[in-house]
Enzyme design. Structure first.
Site, PDB file in Angstrom:
ATOM      1  N   ALA A  48      16.295  -9.965 -65.259  1.00 30.86           N
ATOM      2  CA  ALA A  48      17.721  -9.651 -65.174  1.00 30.86           C
ATOM      3  C   ALA A  48      18.601 -10.484 -66.110  1.00 30.86           C
ATOM      4  O   ALA A  48      19.438  -9.927 -66.835  1.00 30.86           O
ATOM      5  CB  ALA A  48      18.202  -9.782 -63.729  1.00 30.86           C
ATOM      6  N   ASP A 219      16.893 -10.002 -59.033  1.00 31.15           N
ATOM      7  CA  ASP A 219      17.557  -9.058 -59.932  1.00 31.15           C
ATOM      8  C   ASP A 219      18.951  -8.682 -59.443  1.00 31.15           C
ATOM      9  O   ASP A 219      19.783  -8.253 -60.219  1.00 31.15           O
ATOM     10  CB  ASP A 219      16.701  -7.803 -60.092  1.00 31.15           C
ATOM     11  CG  ASP A 219      15.500  -8.058 -60.973  1.00 31.15           C
ATOM     12  OD1 ASP A 219      15.592  -7.789 -62.186  1.00 31.15           O
ATOM     13  OD2 ASP A 219      14.478  -8.557 -60.464  1.00 31.15           O
ATOM     14  N   ASN A 229      14.344  -7.866 -55.844  1.00 29.29           N
ATOM     15  CA  ASN A 229      13.488  -8.515 -56.843  1.00 29.29           C
ATOM     16  C   ASN A 229      12.264  -7.629 -57.074  1.00 29.29           C
ATOM     17  O   ASN A 229      12.110  -6.587 -56.440  1.00 29.29           O
ATOM     18  CB  ASN A 229      13.079  -9.917 -56.361  1.00 29.29           C
ATOM     19  CG  ASN A 229      12.475 -10.749 -57.488  1.00 29.29           C
ATOM     20  OD1 ASN A 229      13.052 -10.851 -58.570  1.00 29.29           O
ATOM     21  ND2 ASN A 229      11.336 -11.356 -57.249  1.00 29.29           N
TER      22      ASN A 229
END
Length: 327
Positions: A48, A219, A229
């Protein structure tokens, strides 16, 4: 040797193609926002924070070529739906442009801030790592996934260099094998003791008392502390809770999406089934067998011991603690 996922070269972005690792170190020259968008979609770049940085530079490349800024924004925004840093960075770039700021400098500032945040996350997270700890991590959260140093892997790196004598269990992270291909590659370069395991081994290691803590990245983090995630993270959190193993999340403040209240509201990316049914060009399932490929899952706040950010450690993980830390 410093690990870097990308370098800004003024009129193009030099990007390490993470699909080729660890066999080859191939660098791509991205010269417009379309190429940057494709690199994000096909996972030449992932993680990310790194996606956010690269998207910011993609915005610069598109605007410099005279493309309408809103069009550039929409093309880049549509690449991946779950990683919040992507939207955070693009909103910031659009705001910088509308307020008359130098957008190239703004993109460079986003990169620099992420690196500095990662270093601080490493320092704060290191306080939670016992001497000789056996850590388990999932996916790749290192320099390759960020502007440098890393989030969860940055904590691991800091603990290693502080002489704590740690070791790391590395989940392979099916189906894209970011743990096997990328995390192991980074740890090998840094000289951090580690062993690669299949994803399904983690629970048994916890049962045998061979895991002292789990540390992962994120994320997207919601207002109440639910964490999106890489797929498999939720399962690890359940296993850790069952076995009394601390479960930590490491992420910069730019990963928090306070406009999204809970994990139920996070859009979960579904990628093509070919990534499940094939491995590096070799079929591993019957061609007619359908597959489901959810790229992320959501770990509820109650399964998380603490979230480590550059602004402080959030514990307990709840809306009040998050607001207090981020404000």
């Amino acid at each position: 040797m410093e690990v870097k996922a990308f370098y800004w070269k003024g009129d193009y972005l030099l990007l390490l193609d993470q699909r080729k690792l660890p066999q080859e170190e191939v660098w791509l020259e991205l010269r417009d926002h379309i190429q940057v968008a494709q690199a994000i979609i096909n996972m030449s770049v992932r993680g990310a924070p790194a996606i956010g940085c690269v998207a910011a530079y993609g915005f610069v490349l598109g605007v410099k070529r005279g493309v309408d800024p809103r069009e550039v924004y929409e093309v880049l925004k549509s690449t991946r739906p779950t990683a919040y840093n992507l939207f955070w960075a693009l909103d910031r770039m659009l705001s910088a442009l509308s307020s008359g700021k130098d957008i190239e400098q703004e993109a460079q500032l986003i990169e620099r801030e992420d690196y500095e945040a990662n270093k601080r996350i490493g320092e704060l997270g290191n306080e939670l790592i016992p001497e000789g700890a056996r850590l388990l991590t999932h996916c790749n959260t290192g320099a390759l996934a960020t502007a440098g140093w890393g989030t969860a892997l940055g904590v691991i790196r800091t603990a290693h260099y502080s002489g704590k004598g740690i070791s790391v269990w590395v989940d392979e992270t099916r189906p894209y094998l970011q743990g096997a291909r990328l995390t192991a590659w980074e740890l090998l370069k840094e000289g951090v003791p580690h062993k690669l395991i299949t994803d399904s081994t983690a629970g048994f290691l916890m049962k045998k008392g061979l895991v002292d803590l789990v540390i992962v990245g994120a994320d997207r983090i919601t207002a109440v502390g639910d964490v999106a995630n890489k797929i498999g993270t939720y399962s690890l959190s359940v296993l850790a809770k069952e076995h009394g193993v601390p479960f930590y999340v490491a992420a910069p403040s730019s990963t928090f999406d306070l406009s999204t209240r809970s994990g139920e509201d996070i859009p979960i990316e579904e990628r093509g089934e070919e990534e499940v049914k094939n491995c590096f060009g070799a079929a591993i399932a019957p061609g007619d067998t359908p597959a489901l490929h959810l790229a992320f899952d959501v770990t509820p706040a109650e399964n998380i011991t603490a979230i480590i950010t550059e602004r402080g450690i959030i514990k307990p993980v709840n809306e009040e603690s998050i607001q207090r830390c981020l404000s």
